[in-house]
Design a protein around this motif. Structure first.
Motif, PDB file in Angstrom:
ATOM      1  N   UNK A 183       6.198   3.415  -0.559  1.00  0.00           N
ATOM      2  CA  UNK A 183       5.888   3.952   0.671  1.00  0.00           C
ATOM      3  C   UNK A 183       4.538   4.619   0.764  1.00  0.00           C
ATOM      4  N   UNK A 184       4.207   5.462  -0.064  1.00  0.00           N
ATOM      5  CA  UNK A 184       2.961   6.190  -0.374  1.00  0.00           C
ATOM      6  C   UNK A 184       1.780   4.974  -0.253  1.00  0.00           C
ATOM      7  N   UNK A 185       1.898   4.215  -1.010  1.00  0.00           N
ATOM      8  CA  UNK A 185       1.022   2.999  -1.189  1.00  0.00           C
ATOM      9  C   UNK A 185       0.810   2.166   0.153  1.00  0.00           C
ATOM     10  N   UNK A 186       1.676   2.161   0.957  1.00  0.00           N
ATOM     11  CA  UNK A 186       1.767   1.169   2.271  1.00  0.00           C
ATOM     12  C   UNK A 186       0.573   1.997   3.078  1.00  0.00           C
ATOM     13  N   UNK A 187       0.403   3.450   3.084  1.00  0.00           N
ATOM     14  CA  UNK A 187      -0.497   4.014   3.922  1.00  0.00           C
ATOM     15  C   UNK A 187      -1.696   3.699   3.294  1.00  0.00           C
ATOM     16  N   UNK A 188      -1.970   3.080   2.177  1.00  0.00           N
ATOM     17  CA  UNK A 188      -3.560   3.141   1.716  1.00  0.00           C
ATOM     18  C   UNK A 188      -3.896   1.777   1.752  1.00  0.00           C
TER      19      UNK A 188
ATOM     20  N   UNK B 276      -6.463  -4.379 -10.567  1.00  0.00           N
ATOM     21  CA  UNK B 276      -7.739  -3.355 -10.337  1.00  0.00           C
ATOM     22  C   UNK B 276      -8.940  -4.089 -10.357  1.00  0.00           C
ATOM     23  N   UNK B 277      -9.933  -3.418  -9.449  1.00  0.00           N
ATOM     24  CA  UNK B 277     -11.150  -4.301  -9.422  1.00  0.00           C
ATOM     25  C   UNK B 277     -12.049  -3.050 -10.310  1.00  0.00           C
ATOM     26  N   UNK B 278     -12.598  -3.615 -11.202  1.00  0.00           N
ATOM     27  CA  UNK B 278     -13.442  -2.723 -12.255  1.00  0.00           C
ATOM     28  C   UNK B 278     -12.674  -1.539 -12.567  1.00  0.00           C
ATOM     29  N   UNK B 279     -13.064  -0.243 -12.193  1.00  0.00           N
ATOM     30  CA  UNK B 279     -12.344   1.096 -12.588  1.00  0.00           C
ATOM     31  C   UNK B 279     -11.404   1.445 -11.307  1.00  0.00           C
ATOM     32  N   UNK B 280     -11.541   0.553 -10.315  1.00  0.00           N
ATOM     33  CA  UNK B 280     -10.686   1.067  -9.335  1.00  0.00           C
ATOM     34  C   UNK B 280      -9.321   0.248  -9.237  1.00  0.00           C
ATOM     35  N   UNK B 281      -8.319   1.430  -9.459  1.00  0.00           N
ATOM     36  CA  UNK B 281      -6.987   0.836  -9.289  1.00  0.00           C
ATOM     37  C   UNK B 281      -6.805   0.087  -8.173  1.00  0.00           C
ATOM     38  N   UNK B 282      -5.814  -0.628  -8.251  1.00  0.00           N
ATOM     39  CA  UNK B 282      -4.877  -1.203  -6.618  1.00  0.00           C
ATOM     40  C   UNK B 282      -4.204   0.139  -6.345  1.00  0.00           C
ATOM     41  N   UNK B 283      -4.123   0.040  -4.746  1.00  0.00           N
ATOM     42  CA  UNK B 283      -3.706   1.215  -4.354  1.00  0.00           C
ATOM     43  C   UNK B 283      -1.901   1.222  -4.645  1.00  0.00           C
TER      44      UNK B 283
ATOM     45  N   UNK C  18       2.879  -8.831   2.557  1.00  0.00           N
ATOM     46  CA  UNK C  18       3.865  -9.311   3.657  1.00  0.00           C
ATOM     47  C   UNK C  18       4.082  -8.644   4.712  1.00  0.00           C
ATOM     48  N   UNK C  19       4.494  -7.096   4.271  1.00  0.00           N
ATOM     49  CA  UNK C  19       4.966  -6.238   5.401  1.00  0.00           C
ATOM     50  C   UNK C  19       3.984  -4.936   5.089  1.00  0.00           C
ATOM     51  N   UNK C  20       3.211  -4.804   6.120  1.00  0.00           N
ATOM     52  CA  UNK C  20       2.202  -3.737   5.778  1.00  0.00           C
ATOM     53  C   UNK C  20       2.582  -2.418   6.075  1.00  0.00           C
ATOM     54  N   UNK C  21       3.885  -2.110   6.834  1.00  0.00           N
ATOM     55  CA  UNK C  21       4.256  -0.993   7.221  1.00  0.00           C
ATOM     56  C   UNK C  21       6.133  -0.813   6.937  1.00  0.00           C
TER      57      UNK C  21
END
Ligand code: FES
Length: 151
Positions: free
Chosen positions: A145-150, A77-84, A114-117
């Motif tokens: 799969x949801x995170x891959x879209x973000x 996480x960056x400060x209060x922003x969670x990683x996707x 390593x694999x964006x999609x």
């Protein structure tokens, strides 16, 4: 002896060099997200990322990460922003008991770097070695799969 741990340079005390990296992280640095599971590199509860690669910290000698870039779930996480990936885990209500989940998330982060999609089959193949005794695999797949879209 030093390594970059979650973006900051840290010394690795010489008397820790031959200990498992997992113990150095948990006991010396107080980073308790990665968990001790099987202790022989099979279950994946201890998964962290070393130089971009999902790595079993229970079977990695602490001295072997000298000069390398070590990332644990505490550094996502960056400060209060969670990683996707963390946000996707929350959105999909992935954890049950939670014990394996830090390792699952770090494995997912390494995959998506390593694999964006990835396809569902890519996700299953990449996550296959991270065991979950609670059987959260369908939610893990959906969250990755949801995170891959973000990302
Ligand atoms: Fe319980 Fe995975 S959530 S072991």
């Amino acid at each position: 002896m030093s390594s970059i741990l979650n973006g900051q340079t840290h010394d690795i005390p010489p008397d820790w060099a031959d200990e498992p990296l997992l113990f150095l992280l948990r006991e010396h640095f107080g980073l308790t997200g990665a968990k001790f599971g099987c202790g022989v590199g099979i279950c994946g509860a201890c998964t962290i990322i070393v130089d971009g690669v999902a790595t079993r910290s229970c079977i990695t000698r602490a001295g072997n990460v000298e000069g390398l870039n070590v990332r644990t779930i505490e550094g996502l996480a960056e400060a209060d922003i969670l990683h996707p990936v963390q946000q996707a885990w929350l959105d999909h209500g992935v954890p049950q008991c939670g014990y394996c989940q830090a390792g699952q998330i770090m494995a997912a982060v390494a995959l998506l770097e390593q694999v964006r999609d990835p396809s569902a089959e890519d996700v299953d193949a990449a996550m296959d070695a991270n065991l979950c005794r609670c059987g959260t695999y369908p939610r893990i797949r959906a969250a990755v799969l949801s995170a891959a879209e973000r990302v």
